[in-house]
Design a protein around this motif. Structure first.
Motif, short mmCIF file in Angstrom:
data_model
loop_
_atom_site.label_atom_id
_atom_site.label_comp_id
_atom_site.label_asym_id
_atom_site.label_seq_id
_atom_site.Cartn_x
_atom_site.Cartn_y
_atom_site.Cartn_z
N SER A 87 13.46 11.15 -7.12
CA SER A 87 12.56 12.20 -6.63
C SER A 87 12.72 13.51 -7.38
N GLY A 88 13.83 13.67 -8.11
CA GLY A 88 14.05 14.90 -8.85
C GLY A 88 13.66 14.83 -10.31
N LEU A 89 13.11 13.69 -10.76
CA LEU A 89 12.83 13.54 -12.19
C LEU A 89 11.75 14.51 -12.69
N ILE A 90 10.63 14.58 -11.99
CA ILE A 90 9.57 15.48 -12.44
C ILE A 90 9.98 16.94 -12.30
N PRO A 91 10.56 17.36 -11.17
CA PRO A 91 11.04 18.75 -11.10
C PRO A 91 12.07 19.08 -12.18
N GLY A 92 12.94 18.12 -12.51
CA GLY A 92 13.94 18.36 -13.53
C GLY A 92 13.33 18.53 -14.91
N LEU A 93 12.29 17.74 -15.20
CA LEU A 93 11.59 17.89 -16.48
C LEU A 93 10.92 19.25 -16.55
N GLN A 94 10.26 19.64 -15.46
CA GLN A 94 9.57 20.93 -15.44
C GLN A 94 10.55 22.09 -15.56
N ALA A 95 11.78 21.88 -15.06
CA ALA A 95 12.80 22.93 -15.12
C ALA A 95 13.57 22.90 -16.44
N ASN A 96 13.14 22.04 -17.37
CA ASN A 96 13.72 21.97 -18.72
C ASN A 96 15.17 21.48 -18.72
N ARG A 97 15.53 20.65 -17.74
CA ARG A 97 16.88 20.08 -17.72
C ARG A 97 16.98 18.88 -18.66
N TYR A 98 15.86 18.31 -19.05
CA TYR A 98 15.79 17.26 -20.06
C TYR A 98 14.38 17.29 -20.64
N ASP A 99 14.14 16.47 -21.65
CA ASP A 99 12.90 16.60 -22.43
C ASP A 99 11.86 15.52 -22.15
N VAL A 100 12.29 14.32 -21.81
CA VAL A 100 11.37 13.23 -21.52
C VAL A 100 11.91 12.43 -20.34
N ILE A 101 11.01 11.82 -19.58
CA ILE A 101 11.39 10.94 -18.48
C ILE A 101 11.25 9.50 -18.95
N THR A 102 12.38 8.81 -19.00
CA THR A 102 12.38 7.41 -19.44
C THR A 102 12.69 6.46 -18.29
N GLY A 103 12.46 6.91 -17.06
CA GLY A 103 12.85 6.11 -15.90
C GLY A 103 11.91 4.97 -15.57
N GLY A 104 10.75 4.88 -16.23
CA GLY A 104 9.80 3.81 -15.91
C GLY A 104 8.76 4.24 -14.89
N MET A 105 8.18 5.41 -15.08
CA MET A 105 7.22 5.95 -14.11
C MET A 105 5.83 5.36 -14.30
N TYR A 106 5.21 4.95 -13.18
CA TYR A 106 3.81 4.59 -13.19
C TYR A 106 2.98 5.84 -13.51
N ILE A 107 1.92 5.64 -14.28
CA ILE A 107 1.00 6.73 -14.60
C ILE A 107 0.02 6.86 -13.44
N LEU A 108 0.20 7.88 -12.63
CA LEU A 108 -0.62 8.11 -11.44
C LEU A 108 -1.29 9.47 -11.52
N LYS A 109 -2.47 9.55 -10.92
CA LYS A 109 -3.22 10.81 -10.94
C LYS A 109 -2.38 11.95 -10.41
N SER A 110 -1.65 11.72 -9.31
CA SER A 110 -0.84 12.78 -8.72
C SER A 110 0.26 13.25 -9.65
N ARG A 111 0.78 12.34 -10.48
CA ARG A 111 1.82 12.71 -11.44
C ARG A 111 1.23 13.38 -12.68
N CYS A 112 0.05 12.92 -13.09
CA CYS A 112 -0.60 13.50 -14.27
C CYS A 112 -0.93 14.98 -14.06
N GLU A 113 -1.04 15.39 -12.81
CA GLU A 113 -1.30 16.80 -12.53
C GLU A 113 -0.08 17.66 -12.86
N ASN A 114 1.09 17.04 -12.92
CA ASN A 114 2.34 17.80 -13.12
C ASN A 114 2.99 17.58 -14.48
N ILE A 115 2.76 16.43 -15.09
CA ILE A 115 3.35 16.13 -16.40
C ILE A 115 2.35 15.34 -17.24
N ASN A 116 2.62 15.25 -18.52
CA ASN A 116 1.87 14.37 -19.41
C ASN A 116 2.58 13.02 -19.50
#
Length: 284
Positions: A87-116
């Motif tokens: 649950s902290g992966l997207i907030p952590g990316l936005q907070a610049n704690r890491y550069d890419v999310i490699t956790g296996g995220m489904y591409i969902l509209k709700s997520r696309c609003e927050n990350i590429n």
């Protein structure tokens, strides 16, 4: 910029093109940092076989494996890992704690609003983890509703949104931190079924000594079939373009398939020629 344009450097023309590009288009922050010799930071949660750390912190799992194949194609071999709760992966990316999310995220509209997301790396489905013999006959969300069963899944998982869309009441849902906690809830009998990715459920079956089984993903709603991508900040557009360009050269190839073979990813998980992140962002 050595990594997104390494093939241009094979000729003098390419070098001239690179110089022109550098003077007319500023690089994004991630590109600048990598070109300065800093490591790229991979962020993921422990979700076997998608992504998880070794005892030494090395990135394992098929999403990490194929990401490293693409980065190598880009000329990037310097990396660090950051293990987090899902649950902290997207907030952590936005907070610049890491550069890419490699956790296996489904591409969902709700997520696309927050990350590429990168271009899709594969097409995957969800399934139910149930006690051996499936005593309550739970194969999909409607079965959960009809039986009054308690359904456990991970906070921040796509399955939370999917269950609610299918009408599962919040009172029948148990949200836990991630994959480890899902299995613990099932073993303790606190839930009647778990919903997660097919790969995640299968991994739990393999660890259960015959106590559980996984249902057929085909019994789930068709719209729950999802494409997975590598998550990136909205601001890192140049890196995203370079990553997609490199991935197009290796996806489905020998290095790609060899890297992911130990984790159960096969040619059947390849995303398909017509798969697109734009479609997934608009329709999933």
């Amino acid at each position: 910029m050595k990594f997104p344009l390494k093939h241009w450097m094979q000729s003098a023309f390419g070098a001239i093109a690179l110089m022109s590009f550098a003077t007319t288009a500023p690089a994004d922050e991630l590109t600048d940092r990598i070109n300065a010799g800093e490591p790229i930071r991979l962020g993921f949660a422990t979700a076997i076989p998608w992504a998880y750390p070794s005892e030494n912190g090395e990135p394992l799992g098929f999403v990490n494996a194929l990401t490293l194949v693409v980065l190598e194609e880009m000329g990037i071999t310097n990396y660090e890992t950051s293990v987090n709760e899902w649950s902290g992966l997207i907030p952590g990316l936005q907070a610049n704690r890491y550069d890419v999310i490699t956790g296996g995220m489904y591409i969902l509209k709700s997520r696309c609003e927050n990350i590429n997301f990168s271009d899709p790396i594969g097409l995957f489905g969800d399934a139910m983890l149930v006690p051996a013999g499936n005593p309550k006959g739970i194969n999909n969300y409607q079965d959960v509703i009809n039986t009054g069963a308690t359904l456990v899944t991970g906070a921040g998982f796509n399955t939370v949104e999917a269950a609610r869309k299918e009408g599962v009441p919040d009172g029948q849902m148990m949200l836990v931190a991630g994959e480890v906690e899902i299995l613990a809830a099932m073993k303790a009998g606190r839930a009647d079924a778990a919903v997660q990715t097919f790969f995640g459920a299968k991994e739990h079956v393999d660890k259960s000594d015959g106590k559980f089984e996984v249902t057929d993903p085909a019994d789930m709603p068709e719209w729950t079939q999802n494409w997975v991508g590598i998550g990136m900040r909205h601001s890192d557009t140049e890196f995203l373009a370079a990553f997609n360009e490199a991935m197009a050269k290796v996806i489905g190839g020998e290095k790609w398939m060899e890297a992911v073979a130990p984790y159960g990813y096969t040619e059947f998980q390849l995303p398909g020629d017509d798969a697109s992140t734009e479609y997934a962002c608009a329709n999933r």
